[in-house]
Design a protein around this motif. Structure first.
Motif, mmCIF file in Angstrom:
data_model
loop_
_atom_site.group_PDB
_atom_site.id
_atom_site.type_symbol
_atom_site.label_atom_id
_atom_site.label_comp_id
_atom_site.label_asym_id
_atom_site.label_seq_id
_atom_site.Cartn_x
_atom_site.Cartn_y
_atom_site.Cartn_z
ATOM 1 N N PHE A 172 -31.750 -1.826 -30.986
ATOM 2 C CA PHE A 172 -31.784 -0.830 -29.915
ATOM 3 C C PHE A 172 -30.447 -0.099 -29.805
ATOM 4 O O PHE A 172 -30.404 1.137 -29.742
ATOM 5 N N ILE A 173 -29.354 -0.844 -29.817
ATOM 6 C CA ILE A 173 -28.029 -0.228 -29.687
ATOM 7 C C ILE A 173 -27.732 0.678 -30.874
ATOM 8 O O ILE A 173 -27.160 1.766 -30.708
ATOM 9 N N SER A 174 -28.144 0.253 -32.074
ATOM 10 C CA SER A 174 -27.886 1.082 -33.253
ATOM 11 C C SER A 174 -28.622 2.409 -33.181
ATOM 12 O O SER A 174 -28.210 3.387 -33.803
ATOM 13 N N GLY A 175 -29.696 2.455 -32.423
ATOM 14 C CA GLY A 175 -30.449 3.688 -32.276
ATOM 15 C C GLY A 175 -30.046 4.515 -31.079
ATOM 16 O O GLY A 175 -30.623 5.579 -30.833
ATOM 17 N N MET A 176 -29.057 4.053 -30.333
ATOM 18 C CA MET A 176 -28.680 4.752 -29.109
ATOM 19 C C MET A 176 -28.028 6.105 -29.369
ATOM 20 O O MET A 176 -27.998 6.965 -28.499
ATOM 21 N N HIS A 177 -27.522 6.335 -30.626
ATOM 22 C CA HIS A 177 -26.923 7.636 -30.922
ATOM 23 C C HIS A 177 -27.955 8.746 -30.896
ATOM 24 O O HIS A 177 -27.620 9.921 -30.822
ATOM 25 N N LYS A 178 -29.251 8.364 -30.931
ATOM 26 C CA LYS A 178 -30.317 9.353 -30.870
ATOM 27 C C LYS A 178 -30.801 9.572 -29.434
ATOM 28 O O LYS A 178 -31.747 10.311 -29.203
ATOM 29 N N SER A 179 -30.166 8.900 -28.503
ATOM 30 C CA SER A 179 -30.664 8.885 -27.127
ATOM 31 C C SER A 179 -29.635 9.462 -26.169
ATOM 32 O O SER A 179 -28.504 9.780 -26.562
ATOM 33 N N PRO A 180 -29.997 9.593 -24.872
ATOM 34 C CA PRO A 180 -29.018 10.069 -23.875
ATOM 35 C C PRO A 180 -27.834 9.134 -23.702
ATOM 36 O O PRO A 180 -26.871 9.481 -23.033
ATOM 37 N N PHE A 181 -27.877 7.937 -24.310
ATOM 38 C CA PHE A 181 -26.792 6.976 -24.153
ATOM 39 C C PHE A 181 -25.792 7.068 -25.306
ATOM 40 O O PHE A 181 -24.989 6.179 -25.517
ATOM 41 N N HIS A 182 -25.854 8.147 -26.088
ATOM 42 C CA HIS A 182 -24.899 8.336 -27.179
ATOM 43 C C HIS A 182 -23.473 8.271 -26.628
ATOM 44 O O HIS A 182 -23.148 8.897 -25.635
ATOM 45 N N GLY A 183 -22.630 7.503 -27.292
ATOM 46 C CA GLY A 183 -21.253 7.355 -26.824
ATOM 47 C C GLY A 183 -21.075 6.124 -25.964
ATOM 48 O O GLY A 183 -19.959 5.708 -25.712
#
Length: 309
Positions: free
Chosen positions: A27-38
């Protein structure tokens, strides 16, 4: 008539903690594609800065990289208290899965792994977590703590819930929620995993109990846990089958196609009514299809965590 009867023999996950870690890291590895990038890169050591807080601990180097304000977090700091509530009635052990794994889940397995993943995130953020498990009785309760020993103890109780395979056990969720509301003395983020199999009368009492939690200033999220393919779309072969109520033992013999259309309409109406009622009671309602993975669960956690303050 060919009558099929499922055998409810289930073994637990081989390593619930390892599976939860894999779910969270994916999940965290995919967060760059989400509003939680950064947010993911500094996930364990920082929290988002809230207006009005002291600027003393703002990490200005991280601000330069992300253009967002974060404050440094310290070992002793606990910013969130979270309580996980898990329905362990017989219906939550549907469908029959003899060997649980991440690609083959029943409702209780999904709820347990989702809870373990949330616990993993809480642990990374050094936050406190508590847990309640109930069926026809209040099986387990623990208040919110953040220690490793406590974390392992909760994982053990999740494993026990998965492996129990209770038969013909009903539950009145509202009774246990009232007890939990009385026990939670400090404001907490509350996650409830249940399939919402209640009688009409119990459903009204359930929302009164949820309101009790809200009245105590907790933020409540209802994860409506279900198998969309079977329980919403009624996807069964059109052979004569015996459908058994796993909580009461009552059964009916029928062809699936004969009732599929009316069944789907009734379920859709029921789900829509639940969403509406949750909105009226200020309960966040999240549909949790056990076949869709855990991103929706963990994203909900992050959203609610950032709102909680």
């Amino acid at each position: 008539m060919n009558i099929e009867k499922e055998i409810n023999e289930i073994t637990g996950f081989k390593n619930l903690e390892l599976l939860a870690t894999q779910v969270v890291e994916g999940f965290i590895s995919g967060m760059h594609k989400s509003p939680f990038h950064g947010f993911s890169a500094e996930f364990a050591e920082h929290k988002i800065y809230n207006n009005g807080e002291s600027t003393k601990h703002i990490d200005w180097k991280l601000f330069a990289k992300t253009d967002k304000l974060y404050t440094k977090r310290y070992e002793e700091e606990t910013n969130l208290r979270c309580h996980l509530i898990i329905d362990n009635s017989s219906s939550m052990h549907y469908p029959t899965v003899k060997n649980l794994n991440i690609n083959s889940l029943n409702k209780i397995g999904f709820a347990a792994l989702a809870s373990a993943a949330i616990m993993n995130l809480l642990k990374r953020q050094r936050d406190a977590v508590g847990m309640s498990i109930y069926s026809n009785e209040y099986e387990f309760y623990s208040s919110e703590k953040g220690s490793e020993r406590h974390h392992q103890m909760l994982l053990g109780h999740l494993d026990n819930a998965i492996s129990r395979s209770p038969k013909e056990i009903t539950t009145d969720t509202y009774k246990h929620l009232h007890l939990i509301a009385e026990k939670l003395k400090r404001r907490s983020l509350v996650f409830l995993f249940t399939d919402m199999f209640q009688s009409d009368a119990a459903e009204e009492q359930l929302f009164e109990a949820l309101q009790h939690l809200n009245y105590n200033k907790h933020e409540v999220v209802l994860f409506h846990t279900f198998d969309k393919s079977k329980e919403m779309e009624f996807d069964f072969s059109n052979r004569p089958k015996r459908f058994v109520d796993v909580e009461t033992g009552e059964h009916v013999n029928l062809y699936a196609d004969n009732i599929k259309e009316s069944y789907e309409a009734a379920v859709e109406q029921y789900f829509s009514a639940l969403r509406l009622k949750c909105g009226q009671y200020r309960i966040k309602y999240v549909m949790a299809d056990i076949n869709e993975g855990f991103n929706k669960i963990l994203t909900t956690y992050l959203v609610e965590r950032q709102k909680f303050g």
